[in-house]
Design a protein around this motif. Structure first.
Motif, PDB file in Angstrom:
ATOM      1  N   GLY B 236      31.910  32.527  15.820  1.00  0.00           N
ATOM      2  CA  GLY B 236      33.056  32.401  15.303  1.00  0.00           C
ATOM      3  C   GLY B 236      33.643  30.836  15.612  1.00  0.00           C
ATOM      4  O   GLY B 236      32.543  30.108  15.645  1.00  0.00           O
ATOM      5  N   GLU B 237      34.491  30.840  15.953  1.00  0.00           N
ATOM      6  CA  GLU B 237      35.436  29.628  16.117  1.00  0.00           C
ATOM      7  C   GLU B 237      35.351  29.039  17.391  1.00  0.00           C
ATOM      8  O   GLU B 237      35.621  29.780  18.416  1.00  0.00           O
ATOM      9  CB  GLU B 237      36.740  29.816  15.748  1.00  0.00           C
ATOM     10  CG  GLU B 237      37.678  28.512  15.158  1.00  0.00           C
ATOM     11  CD  GLU B 237      39.128  29.243  14.816  1.00  0.00           C
ATOM     12  OE1 GLU B 237      40.113  28.281  15.233  1.00  0.00           O
ATOM     13  OE2 GLU B 237      39.285  30.198  14.434  1.00  0.00           O
ATOM     14  N   ILE B 246      44.354  25.188  24.523  1.00  0.00           N
ATOM     15  CA  ILE B 246      43.282  26.030  23.944  1.00  0.00           C
ATOM     16  C   ILE B 246      43.848  27.531  24.429  1.00  0.00           C
ATOM     17  O   ILE B 246      43.915  28.495  23.545  1.00  0.00           O
ATOM     18  CB  ILE B 246      42.083  26.146  24.619  1.00  0.00           C
ATOM     19  CG1 ILE B 246      41.171  24.570  24.542  1.00  0.00           C
ATOM     20  CG2 ILE B 246      40.983  26.939  24.679  1.00  0.00           C
ATOM     21  CD1 ILE B 246      40.005  24.458  25.295  1.00  0.00           C
ATOM     22  N   ALA B 247      44.571  27.548  25.554  1.00  0.00           N
ATOM     23  CA  ALA B 247      44.919  28.963  26.112  1.00  0.00           C
ATOM     24  C   ALA B 247      46.111  29.427  25.228  1.00  0.00           C
ATOM     25  O   ALA B 247      46.075  30.492  24.457  1.00  0.00           O
ATOM     26  CB  ALA B 247      45.476  28.688  27.606  1.00  0.00           C
ATOM     27  N   ALA B 248      47.159  28.352  24.866  1.00  0.00           N
ATOM     28  CA  ALA B 248      47.995  28.912  23.856  1.00  0.00           C
ATOM     29  C   ALA B 248      47.531  29.040  22.510  1.00  0.00           C
ATOM     30  O   ALA B 248      48.139  30.050  21.901  1.00  0.00           O
ATOM     31  CB  ALA B 248      49.091  27.371  23.990  1.00  0.00           C
ATOM     32  N   VAL B 250      44.590  30.290  21.753  1.00  0.00           N
ATOM     33  CA  VAL B 250      43.988  31.914  21.700  1.00  0.00           C
ATOM     34  C   VAL B 250      45.019  32.853  21.755  1.00  0.00           C
ATOM     35  O   VAL B 250      44.883  33.992  20.927  1.00  0.00           O
ATOM     36  CB  VAL B 250      42.986  32.206  22.918  1.00  0.00           C
ATOM     37  CG1 VAL B 250      42.372  33.585  22.687  1.00  0.00           C
ATOM     38  CG2 VAL B 250      42.269  30.977  23.098  1.00  0.00           C
ATOM     39  N   VAL B 251      46.172  32.616  22.561  1.00  0.00           N
ATOM     40  CA  VAL B 251      47.239  33.718  22.770  1.00  0.00           C
ATOM     41  C   VAL B 251      47.863  33.936  21.213  1.00  0.00           C
ATOM     42  O   VAL B 251      48.272  35.010  20.785  1.00  0.00           O
ATOM     43  CB  VAL B 251      48.139  33.375  23.718  1.00  0.00           C
ATOM     44  CG1 VAL B 251      49.098  34.379  23.800  1.00  0.00           C
ATOM     45  CG2 VAL B 251      47.435  33.599  25.389  1.00  0.00           C
ATOM     46  N   LYS B 253      46.319  33.319  18.359  1.00  0.00           N
ATOM     47  CA  LYS B 253      45.573  33.783  17.703  1.00  0.00           C
ATOM     48  C   LYS B 253      45.423  35.492  17.872  1.00  0.00           C
ATOM     49  O   LYS B 253      45.587  36.369  16.877  1.00  0.00           O
ATOM     50  CB  LYS B 253      44.229  33.345  17.669  1.00  0.00           C
ATOM     51  CG  LYS B 253      44.193  31.857  16.876  1.00  0.00           C
ATOM     52  CD  LYS B 253      42.703  31.529  16.770  1.00  0.00           C
ATOM     53  CE  LYS B 253      42.595  30.128  16.630  1.00  0.00           C
ATOM     54  NZ  LYS B 253      42.885  29.729  15.346  1.00  0.00           N
ATOM     55  N   ILE B 254      45.398  35.958  18.989  1.00  0.00           N
ATOM     56  CA  ILE B 254      45.491  37.268  19.430  1.00  0.00           C
ATOM     57  C   ILE B 254      46.944  37.813  18.926  1.00  0.00           C
ATOM     58  O   ILE B 254      46.915  39.099  18.618  1.00  0.00           O
ATOM     59  CB  ILE B 254      44.888  37.929  20.670  1.00  0.00           C
ATOM     60  CG1 ILE B 254      45.721  36.805  21.565  1.00  0.00           C
ATOM     61  CG2 ILE B 254      43.524  37.447  20.927  1.00  0.00           C
ATOM     62  CD1 ILE B 254      45.457  37.810  23.107  1.00  0.00           C
ATOM     63  N   LYS B 255      47.789  37.212  19.165  1.00  0.00           N
ATOM     64  CA  LYS B 255      49.025  37.800  18.680  1.00  0.00           C
ATOM     65  C   LYS B 255      49.177  37.952  16.984  1.00  0.00           C
ATOM     66  O   LYS B 255      49.531  38.960  16.636  1.00  0.00           O
ATOM     67  CB  LYS B 255      50.091  36.724  18.992  1.00  0.00           C
ATOM     68  CG  LYS B 255      51.526  37.548  18.814  1.00  0.00           C
ATOM     69  CD  LYS B 255      52.681  36.753  19.845  1.00  0.00           C
ATOM     70  CE  LYS B 255      53.910  37.629  19.751  1.00  0.00           C
ATOM     71  NZ  LYS B 255      54.983  36.866  18.888  1.00  0.00           N
ATOM     72  N   ARG B 257      46.702  38.729  15.218  1.00  0.00           N
ATOM     73  CA  ARG B 257      46.005  39.718  14.888  1.00  0.00           C
ATOM     74  C   ARG B 257      46.590  41.201  15.537  1.00  0.00           C
ATOM     75  O   ARG B 257      45.804  42.184  15.600  1.00  0.00           O
ATOM     76  CB  ARG B 257      44.261  39.619  15.593  1.00  0.00           C
ATOM     77  CG  ARG B 257      43.768  38.452  15.046  1.00  0.00           C
ATOM     78  CD  ARG B 257      42.362  38.495  15.540  1.00  0.00           C
ATOM     79  NE  ARG B 257      41.299  37.570  14.569  1.00  0.00           N
ATOM     80  CZ  ARG B 257      39.985  38.143  14.223  1.00  0.00           C
ATOM     81  NH1 ARG B 257      39.563  39.167  15.013  1.00  0.00           N
ATOM     82  NH2 ARG B 257      39.518  37.330  13.446  1.00  0.00           N
ATOM     83  N   ILE B 259      47.159  42.005  18.402  1.00  0.00           N
ATOM     84  CA  ILE B 259      46.391  42.714  19.730  1.00  0.00           C
ATOM     85  C   ILE B 259      47.313  42.873  20.607  1.00  0.00           C
ATOM     86  O   ILE B 259      47.390  43.746  21.374  1.00  0.00           O
ATOM     87  CB  ILE B 259      44.970  41.973  20.026  1.00  0.00           C
ATOM     88  CG1 ILE B 259      44.008  42.037  18.885  1.00  0.00           C
ATOM     89  CG2 ILE B 259      44.508  42.530  21.213  1.00  0.00           C
ATOM     90  CD1 ILE B 259      42.738  41.095  19.035  1.00  0.00           C
ATOM     91  N   ILE B 260      48.029  41.886  20.811  1.00  0.00           N
ATOM     92  CA  ILE B 260      49.427  41.743  21.677  1.00  0.00           C
ATOM     93  C   ILE B 260      50.560  41.715  21.078  1.00  0.00           C
ATOM     94  O   ILE B 260      50.708  41.173  19.843  1.00  0.00           O
ATOM     95  CB  ILE B 260      49.024  40.770  22.871  1.00  0.00           C
ATOM     96  CG1 ILE B 260      49.149  39.365  22.041  1.00  0.00           C
ATOM     97  CG2 ILE B 260      47.985  40.876  23.670  1.00  0.00           C
ATOM     98  CD1 ILE B 260      49.245  38.007  23.180  1.00  0.00           C
TER      99      ILE B 260
END
Ligand SMILES: Cc1cc2nc3c(=O)[nH]c(=O)nc-3n(C[C@H](O)[C@H](O)[C@H](O)COP(=O)(O)OP(=O)(O)OC[C@H]3O[C@@H](n4cnc5c(N)ncnc54)[C@H](O)[C@@H]3O)c2cc1C
Ligand SMILES: Nc1ncnc2c1ncn2[C@@H]1O[C@H](COP(=O)(O)O)[C@@H](O)[C@H]1O
Lengths: 400, 260
Positions: B236-237, B246-248, B250-251, B253-255, B257, B259-260
């Motif tokens: 993937g990416e 990075i942490a911000a 990813v979070v 991105k999962i938001k 999607r 997921i959270i």
């Protein structure tokens, strides 16, 4: 024996040598030579030699069919339960059975064994697509035990003759299916991840990983019925087809005293594995890269803020950092959560086969070449001990 | 106490590599090893013998080169070994393998316990142990993490998905073991000397009174019709930059999607 190199066609290219999982092919005088004693007729070389068609496997030596196969019809699913609750894999199998039944134009039934309390679960089986439930109740069938379950189910098979028998590839399903297959003289394919019906022969094509997930094999049992397979949990989808003409068929148990030799003494709960990994929507897993067993604390914390479960690589389990119930992979559990966060896990094939079905994968690893990044949706090259706390904080922020 | 351990020689699947260009299995140079779980089975047998006395017999069904696996068993401390080998066994699936091993066990004679690994890492079926038990018509306990023997019974702790379960099983029985049961011992120097000198007896189809209709390819209900490489998964990416960013990212991105 069954395998032959057709010398006229073989050009000695060696493609077969490279693909042989058993390393029993060599080239001599520009011709392939197969050491038949070590060959298990897997057919990898035949596939590799597609262009020249110089290797042939003959199977007519196989026992011809003796049974009247046409007497067998319908797909059966073993309804596995624990603590009185049907396991999800059963619903997944009923879901997949819908697709197979379309091609075979046949009926789908579940086989449910338990004490009298289990009868209420028939509703759930119907709600997931079973058209019939064969129900056998007896106090001795309350919890799974090999011998009484084998006796009862093989008895039902002899009587009603299903064409296909599907069982979850769980510890219980594998314990049961292996014993049944010998008793009723049937082929059994383990841990399938793909099922289909051959359009011409109308037989079950059973696909499964082998060699630790390095290759896939498609297997058939053409001359025996039922065609039996154990199927890996979390591979197929449940379906919600309610069948209107559902029917319960009650049968008497035919358990013998010799079936009751093994006694269940105690269940030992693993407190650390309270969350059911296989059913978790979110899993955060730690690998050897977390550096120290005490760092599982931050893995647990991330799992907690995400509302997920904790997984682990085998290396951490072997090192005694965490209990084996958490292990994901070939010899651990297969999981398919919405989100899998791999922290300090290299991503060897044995780990990947257990988790690559996840919808979204986040991998954190110091090494940019770690194989885990090949399956990751989002790859983070960095130190877990630095990234994970940042993730925890950020998620808490977002959650408010 | 007489214990028979069934072991299998397997390719070391951790060493198997996929050729990224052709996406095929590279098997060249991959060493053969004793199936890891079977080493645990040998260790469990030796430990039980140390406690209760008796004899440990190790058998394998396989081609002549599987003798190497048996030599390792001798080096670890096995008293007796047998190679069950015949051209007629080639192409065996788990049905035919368990039949053949059960016939060999009957031939070898007296036993109180049969130990197997939980599964063999080449096929991962976990079917042969229970299969042997059925052919011999004796009880089974699979996935054992603990075995205690007393009064001709075994108390076995079985490792299941979310919990362990303790069962009591009368002997003789088949027990299959998981890795967590023990740490297999290293071969001793004395053992290695013994292994080097030992002659390995071979049992053929005729020796075990085997029915040719039940052995090998002929006796195998399953057939492999196709072998292929699993579809390669594209990566993937990759997220780069400052750890906090990075942490911000990813979070976020999962938001996105949900997921959270
Ligand atoms: C028969 C058999 C069955 C197996 N079954 C399984 C199974 O079911 N499940 C399983 O998981 N494995 C299984 N394995 C083992 C598998 O081959 C690997 O050995 C194992 O998965 C490796 O675990 P790991 O990734 O935690 O450790 P390693 O391979 O040691 O990887 C650690 C990773 O962490 C990274 N790292 C180190 N420090 C940091 C840091 N500070 N920050 C970020 N990253 C860091 C490293 O770059 C490395 O990639 C099996 C093997 C065999 C032979
Ligand atoms: N060819 C064989 N010879 C001896 N033992 C075997 C053989 N195949 C399988 N076994 C035993 O059965 C166990 C399970 O193997 P499998 O069913 O192939 O996963 C192994 O761990 C061995 O103990």
């Amino acid at each position: 024996m069954g395998i032959k190199v057709i010398e006229e066609k073989c050009i000695g290219c060696g493609l077969c040598v490279k693909v042989c999982p058993f390393a029993v092919i060599r080239i001599e005088n520009k011709k392939a030579i197969i050491d038949e004693a070590g060959c298990n007729l897997c057919g990898a070389c035949v596939t590799a030699c597609k262009k020249f068609q110089a290797i042939e496997i003959k199977r007519e030596e196989q026992t011809p069919q003796t049974k009247d196969l046409s007497a067998y019809s319908g797909i059966w699913v073993f309804a596995e339960h624990r603590d009185g609750k049907i396991q999800n894999v059963t619903y997944e199998l009923l879901g997949e059975a819908q697709l197979l039944a379309k091609d075979l134009n046949c009926e789908i039934a579940a086989v449910l064994l338990g004490d009298s309390g289990i009868e209420k679960e028939t509703e759930n089986l119907f709600a997931h697509g079973a058209q019939k439930v064969y129900l056998v109740c007896d106090p001795e069938l309350k919890d799974y035990r090999t011998a009484p379950y084998t006796r009862v189910i093989t008895g039902l098979i002899d009587k009603y003759k299903p064409e296909i028998m599907l069982i979850g590839a769980t510890t219980t399903g594998r314990d049961l299916a292996a014993r049944m297959a010998i008793r009723i003289n049937c082929g059994l394919t383990a841990d399938c991840t793909g099922l289909a019906i051959d359009p011409e022969r109308k037989i079950l094509l059973q696909t499964r990983p082998a060699f630790g997930g390095n290759i896939m094999a498609t297997i058939i049992s053409p001359n025996h019925r039922p065609q039996m397979a154990t199927v890996r949990p979390k591979v197929f989808r449940k379906s919600k087809i309610q069948n209107p003409k559902s029917q319960i068929i009650r049968e008497n148990p035919n358990i013998q005293t010799e079936d009751l030799l093994v006694k269940l003494i105690e269940i030992v709960k693993d407190e650390s594995a309270k969350v059911n990994l296989q059913d978790a929507e979110i899993i955060v897993s730690g690998g050897r890269g977390i550096g120290d067993p005490k760092n599982f604390a931050i893995i647990e914390e991330l799992a907690k803020v995400l509302g997920g479960a904790v997984g682990a690589s085998r290396a951490t389990v072997d090192a005694g950092w965490i209990s084996a119930h958490h292990q994901v992979g070939q010899t651990g559990k297969t999981v398919a959560p919405k989100l899998y966060v791999a922290c300090g896990i290299s991503g060897k094939i044995q780990h990947l086969v257990g988790m690559q079905g996840a919808d979204t994968i986040i991998a954190i690893n110091k090494d940019p070449d770690a194989p885990i990044f090949k399956v990751a949706t989002y790859g983070i090259v960095g130190d877990v001990l630095e990234i994970v706390p940042l993730l925890i904080r950020k998620i808490q922020e977002v959650r408010g | 106490m007489d214990i028979i351990v069934c072991i299998k020689q397997v390719p070391d699947t951790t060493e198997v590599k996929i050729n990224p260009e052709t996406n095929t299995l590279v098997r060249e140079g991959v060493p053969s090893i004793v199936n890891p779980f079977d080493e645990n089975a040998i260790e469990a047998a030796l430990a039980l013998k140390e406690q209760h006395g008796g004899k440990v017999t190790v058998i394998t069904m396989g081609p002549p080169q599987a003798k190497e696996a048996l030599k390792q068993a001798v080096a670890m401390g096995a008293d007796e070994v047998y190679l069950v080998s015949d051209r007629a066994f080639a192409g065996s699936d788990t049905w035919a393998t368990s039949y053949t091993l059960a016939q060999a066990i009957k031939k070898i004679g007296k036993y109180d316990l049969i130990l197997c690994g939980k599964q063999a890492i080449d096929g991962d079926t976990a079917q042969v142990g229970p299969g042997i038990a059925e052919w011999l018509n004796i009880p089974q306990a699979t996935f054992a993490v603990k075995i205690e023997v007393a009064d001709n019974k075994a108390k076995v702790e079985r490792m299941l998905e979310e919990e362990n379960e303790i069962v009591e099983i009368p002997l003789p029985a088949v027990i299959t073991v998981v890795k967590q049961i023990n740490e297999p011992r290293m071969p001793s120097l004395k053992g290695m000397m013994k292994a080097k000198k030992s002659e390995i007896p071979t049992l053929s189809l005729a020796d075990i009174n085997g029915d040719p209709e039940k052995a090998g390819l002929k006796g195998s209900p399953t057939q492999v019709v196709k072998i292929f490489s699993p579809p390669a998964k594209g990566g993937g990416e990759m997220l780069t930059g400052e750890p906090a960013d990075i942490a911000a990212g990813v979070v976020a991105k999962i938001k996105e999607r949900k997921i959270i």
